[in-house]
Design a protein around this motif. Structure first.
Motif, PDB file in Angstrom:
ATOM      1  N   GLN A  49       6.630  -3.003   9.416  1.00 12.08           N
ATOM      2  CA  GLN A  49       7.440  -1.690   9.217  1.00 12.08           C
ATOM      3  C   GLN A  49       8.105  -1.061  10.355  1.00 12.08           C
ATOM      4  O   GLN A  49       9.306  -1.432  11.174  1.00 12.08           O
ATOM      5  N   VAL A  54      10.578  -8.607   7.257  1.00 11.44           N
ATOM      6  CA  VAL A  54      10.470  -8.609   6.087  1.00 11.44           C
ATOM      7  C   VAL A  54       9.867  -9.333   5.511  1.00 11.44           C
ATOM      8  O   VAL A  54      10.107 -10.668   5.629  1.00 11.44           O
ATOM      9  N   PRO A  58       6.915  -8.962  -1.648  1.00 14.38           N
ATOM     10  CA  PRO A  58       6.711  -6.462  -1.638  1.00 14.38           C
ATOM     11  C   PRO A  58       6.065  -6.513  -1.067  1.00 14.38           C
ATOM     12  O   PRO A  58       4.513  -7.045  -2.104  1.00 14.38           O
ATOM     13  N   ASP A  62       5.606  -1.068  -0.010  1.00 13.23           N
ATOM     14  CA  ASP A  62       7.293  -1.760  -0.249  1.00 13.23           C
ATOM     15  C   ASP A  62       7.868  -1.420  -1.732  1.00 13.23           C
ATOM     16  O   ASP A  62       8.786  -0.881  -2.406  1.00 13.23           O
ATOM     17  N   ARG A  65       7.868   2.213  -2.667  1.00 10.54           N
ATOM     18  CA  ARG A  65       9.080   2.733  -2.315  1.00 10.54           C
ATOM     19  C   ARG A  65      10.394   2.139  -3.349  1.00 10.54           C
ATOM     20  O   ARG A  65      11.316   2.904  -3.583  1.00 10.54           O
ATOM     21  N   SER A  66      10.575   0.448  -3.932  1.00 11.26           N
ATOM     22  CA  SER A  66      11.790   0.116  -5.148  1.00 11.26           C
ATOM     23  C   SER A  66      11.043   1.736  -6.032  1.00 11.26           C
ATOM     24  O   SER A  66      12.026   1.152  -7.246  1.00 11.26           O
ATOM     25  N   ARG A 116       8.936   3.546   6.144  1.00 10.47           N
ATOM     26  CA  ARG A 116       9.551   2.519   4.634  1.00 10.47           C
ATOM     27  C   ARG A 116      10.384   3.781   4.173  1.00 10.47           C
ATOM     28  O   ARG A 116      11.400   3.516   3.708  1.00 10.47           O
TER      29      ARG A 116
END
Length: 196
Positions: A49, A54, A58, A62, A65-66, A116
Motif C-alpha cells: 500500500q 496493485v 485482492p 483489500d 476495504r471492499s 487503504r
C-alpha cells in the motif's frame, strides 16, 4: 485520554528474527519513535500500500476495504490502544453514520487496513511513555561506541540482555537508536521495562 497522532517512518527486515520486520511509527509533532515487530505477511500488506502496488488479486486487507465499502461503513481512525507484556493492541474505529464501532485488531493489520482508507493512526501518551524511544537524545561518540549488533548475537538476544547491568542497557539503547536499529532498540527497551 488525549490521542497522539503517529506516522509511519519505516519498515525494515529484522536482523535477528527471520520472517519478521520492524515497523517504526513516529510521533507527528515530537521526537519519540514506537517500534513494533510484525510478521512478513503484514509487512508485505503495508509495503504494497505504501508503494502503491496493485496486486493481481485482492489481498485480505483489500477485501476488508471492499466489504466495508459494500456495507456503507466508513473507517475513521486506527488507535494503538494498549500494551500488555510487550504486546501491542489496536482498534479500528468505524461508523455506519448511525453508530460508531471499535474493532479489535493486531496493530499490523489495523495499519495495513488504515492505509487503504487513508485514515490517521493514533496512540495514547501512556503507551508512548512506556514503549516510545526518544530519538533526539542520541549520542554518536564513536570512541565510546560498541556495536550493538556485535554485542547481541541473533537468536540469543533475550538471554544475553538479561546478563547486562541496567546502565549498560541504557548505553546499548542509545547506540541502537544512533544506528536507527529500532528492532534492537525495542528488545533492549523491553528488557529495561521488565526490570522496572
Amino acid at each position: 485520554m488525549k490521542k497522539i497522532k503517529l506516522e509511519i517512518l519505516g519498515l525494515s527486515p529484522s536482523q535477528s528474527q527471520a520472517g519478521s520486520f520492524a515497523l517504526v511509527l513516529g510521533e507527528e509533532l515530537g521526537n519519540r519513535r514506537l517500534p513494533i515487530i510484525i510478521g512478513v505477511f503484514e509487512a508485505q500488506a503495508i509495503a504494497v500500500q505504501i508503494e502503491n502496488i496493485v496486486p493481481n488479486r485482492p489481498m485480505t486487507h483489500d477485501l476488508f476495504r471492499s466489504f466495508a465499502d459494500g456495507m456503507n461503513y466508513t473507517l475513521k481512525e486506527i488507535v494503538i490502544s494498549d500494551l500488555k507484556e510487550g504486546i501491542f493492541y489496536a482498534k479500528i474505529i468505524c461508523t455506519d453514520s448511525l453508530r460508531e464501532v471499535e474493532i479489535d485488531a493486531r496493530p499490523s493489520d489495523a495499519i495495513a487496513i488504515g492505509l487503504r482508507f487513508d485514515i490517521p493512526i493514533f496512540t495514547y501518551e501512556a503507551i508512548l511513555s512506556e514503549a516510545g524511544i526518544i530519538s533526539s537524545t542520541l549520542s554518536e561518540d564513536e570512541d565510546d561506541e560498541q556495536s550493538v549488533r556485535e554485542t547481541i548475537k541473533p537468536g540469543t538476544a533475550k538471554e544475553q540482555l538479561r546478563d547486562f547491568p541496567f546502565d549498560e542497557l541504557q548505553k546499548m539503547l542509545e547506540e541502537a537508536l544512533a544506528k536507527e536499529d529500532y528492532e534492537k532498540a525495542a528488545k533492549i527497551r523491553d528488557e529495561m521495562g521488565r526490570r522496572n
